[in-house]
Design a protein around this motif. Sequence first.
Motif, PDB file in Angstrom:
ATOM      1  N   GLN A   1       4.568  -0.192   9.038  1.00 26.88           N
ATOM      2  CA  GLN A   1       5.256  -1.061   8.082  1.00 26.88           C
ATOM      3  C   GLN A   1       6.194  -2.051   8.741  1.00 26.88           C
ATOM      4  OE1 GLN A   1       7.013   1.985   5.445  1.00 26.88           O
ATOM      5  NE2 GLN A   1       5.790   1.096   3.812  1.00 26.88           N
ATOM      6  N   GLY A   2       6.760  -1.668   9.892  1.00 33.34           N
ATOM      7  CA  GLY A   2       7.739  -2.551  10.511  1.00 33.34           C
ATOM      8  C   GLY A   2       8.379  -1.904  11.716  1.00 33.34           C
TER       9      GLY A   2
ATOM     10  N   LYS B   1      15.712  -0.987   9.334  1.00 39.54           N
ATOM     11  CA  LYS B   1      14.255  -1.115   9.262  1.00 39.54           C
ATOM     12  C   LYS B   1      13.917  -2.525   8.812  1.00 39.54           C
ATOM     13  CE  LYS B   1       9.932   0.817   7.628  1.00 39.54           C
ATOM     14  NZ  LYS B   1       9.239   1.984   7.037  1.00 39.54           N
TER      15      LYS B   1
ATOM     16  N   TYR C   1      10.805  -5.093   7.954  1.00 43.20           N
ATOM     17  CA  TYR C   1       9.394  -5.067   7.574  1.00 43.20           C
ATOM     18  C   TYR C   1       8.605  -6.213   8.198  1.00 43.20           C
ATOM     19  CZ  TYR C   1      10.527  -1.587   4.026  1.00 43.20           C
ATOM     20  OH  TYR C   1      10.948  -0.438   3.393  1.00 43.20           O
TER      21      TYR C   1
ATOM     22  N   GLN D   1       4.033  -6.569   4.864  1.00 42.87           N
ATOM     23  CA  GLN D   1       4.504  -5.368   4.167  1.00 42.87           C
ATOM     24  C   GLN D   1       5.696  -5.644   3.251  1.00 42.87           C
ATOM     25  OE1 GLN D   1       2.943  -2.438   4.394  1.00 42.87           O
ATOM     26  NE2 GLN D   1       1.451  -3.271   5.833  1.00 42.87           N
TER      27      GLN D   1
ATOM     28  N   GLN E   1       7.656  -3.516  -2.832  1.00 44.85           N
ATOM     29  CA  GLN E   1       8.462  -2.760  -1.890  1.00 44.85           C
ATOM     30  C   GLN E   1       9.937  -3.093  -2.050  1.00 44.85           C
ATOM     31  OE1 GLN E   1       7.289  -0.294   0.354  1.00 44.85           O
ATOM     32  NE2 GLN E   1       9.485   0.098   0.473  1.00 44.85           N
TER      33      GLN E   1
ATOM     34  N   THR F   1      10.666 -12.189   5.108  1.00 49.79           N
ATOM     35  CA  THR F   1      10.610 -10.736   5.013  1.00 49.79           C
ATOM     36  C   THR F   1      12.012 -10.224   4.694  1.00 49.79           C
ATOM     37  OG1 THR F   1       9.998  -8.703   6.163  1.00 49.79           O
ATOM     38  CG2 THR F   1      10.951 -10.460   7.510  1.00 49.79           C
TER      39      THR F   1
ATOM     40  N   ASP G   1      12.488   7.833   6.888  1.00 43.10           N
ATOM     41  CA  ASP G   1      11.377   7.123   6.226  1.00 43.10           C
ATOM     42  C   ASP G   1      11.399   7.335   4.714  1.00 43.10           C
ATOM     43  OD1 ASP G   1      10.580   6.280   8.709  1.00 43.10           O
ATOM     44  OD2 ASP G   1       9.023   7.781   8.939  1.00 43.10           O
TER      45      ASP G   1
ATOM     46  N   ASP H   1      11.903   5.090   2.445  1.00 45.01           N
ATOM     47  CA  ASP H   1      11.640   3.873   1.682  1.00 45.01           C
ATOM     48  C   ASP H   1      10.366   3.953   0.869  1.00 45.01           C
ATOM     49  OD1 ASP H   1      10.455   3.958   4.210  1.00 45.01           O
ATOM     50  OD2 ASP H   1      10.246   1.798   4.349  1.00 45.01           O
ATOM     51  N   ASN H   2       9.603   5.054   0.982  1.00 48.93           N
ATOM     52  CA  ASN H   2       8.409   5.219   0.155  1.00 48.93           C
ATOM     53  C   ASN H   2       8.625   6.205  -0.994  1.00 48.93           C
ATOM     54  OD1 ASN H   2       6.577   3.477   1.628  1.00 48.93           O
ATOM     55  ND2 ASN H   2       6.642   4.997   3.258  1.00 48.93           N
TER      56      ASN H   2
ATOM     57  N   GLY I   1      -0.523   2.350  -3.027  1.00 45.25           N
ATOM     58  CA  GLY I   1       0.471   2.427  -1.961  1.00 45.25           C
ATOM     59  C   GLY I   1       0.282   3.659  -1.103  1.00 45.25           C
ATOM     60  N   VAL I   2       1.390   4.263  -0.671  1.00 46.54           N
ATOM     61  CA  VAL I   2       1.367   5.378   0.264  1.00 46.54           C
ATOM     62  C   VAL I   2       0.801   6.631  -0.403  1.00 46.54           C
ATOM     63  CG1 VAL I   2       2.802   6.917   1.652  1.00 46.54           C
ATOM     64  CG2 VAL I   2       3.288   4.463   1.597  1.00 46.54           C
TER      65      VAL I   2
END
Length: 372
Positions: free
Chosen positions: A21-22, A37, A39, A43, A48, A79, A151, A153-154, A164-165
């Motif tokens: 993602q980044g 983070k 991106y 992404q 998002q 971004t 992680d 952010d999902n 998505g994820v």
Amino acid sequence: VLQTEPGRQCAVERLLGGGGQGEVHQAQVDGQPFALKWYFPQQATPEQRGLLEDLVRRGAPTPKFLWPLELVADPQQRTFGYLMPLREARFKGIVDMMKRRAEPSFRALCTAGYELADSYLQLHAKGLCYRDISFGNVFLDPDTGEVRICDNDNVAVTGTAAGGVLGTPRFMAPEIVRGEAQPSTETDLFSLAVLLFYVFALHHPLEGSRESEIHCFDLPAMNRLYGFDPLFIFDPDDDSNRPVLGYHDNAIIYWGVYPQFLRDLFTRAFTNGLRDPQNGRVRESEWRKAFVQLRDTLVYCGGCGAENFHDAERLRANHPQVCWSCNAVLQLPARLRLGQSVVMLNHDTQLFPHHLGKLYDFSAPVAEISCR
């Protein structure tokens, strides 16, 4: 120098790592260190961004989550990124354990298991699902067992995360592998059980003789092993996927170390939990209770000093307990019953408010063994 959306200056210092993602950088805001983070443009979607804004508004379920704190703007508007707490160097990954770069004690593992179960319980209680529980986003302090979860952010509201994820291969619930479901609290519970099995056995719960017989580990083979025909390596009714000596030694050794009550939970997670996602999976509250109980059953071998676990089932069956490390018969210390808790009184045993009725309060010890 970038600017956070509340208007603070953000100075980017150095690259820490990257992924699909980044990239993650160390940054400073108002003289304080953070992780940033950032991106990749492809992404940095409106979806998002909206997800991040919602997570920032909600705040972290517990401090164990390295949660998005505020968004960071791109002056050229190509971004965006976000700030989160910086992970301290004392926290190591599960891969470090598997490669023996970190060797936590059993006491630390019990604490880590409890903290993971409790953290995901708090997340799910807010109606959120993590979507991608795996050993790649969990870190622990090998000395204490304290955990950090990154992680984030999902994370999304359960039931709304269409597309998505979907998760990390080997950790995704079978129904996701088969294309029958989207991430939810129930699929998180399966991924959590896989993660916990890795923490305590340093092995995957579905990788036994079937996995060792695969010559081409391609997508169809993975889909069969983890989705369409999964089988627990210690399934009590089907021994066709047992771990192979010399190939799956971690699973063989560690499975015999733990008391029956913990083995029963793992067995349910990967038998009923495979067949019945709605009702068969082990809840976070059950894992939390089990790992606190496990920590209270720790005993030390009088011969080699290795940590072992008292197993009441073996005692009731008149089976002597032997040390997993040196095979000496264990001499059990005195035990103390406090309500529903039975605590082994070792030289380093401590009691907490939890043991006196204030459940899951381990903020400070209220008593300890004195060997004077």
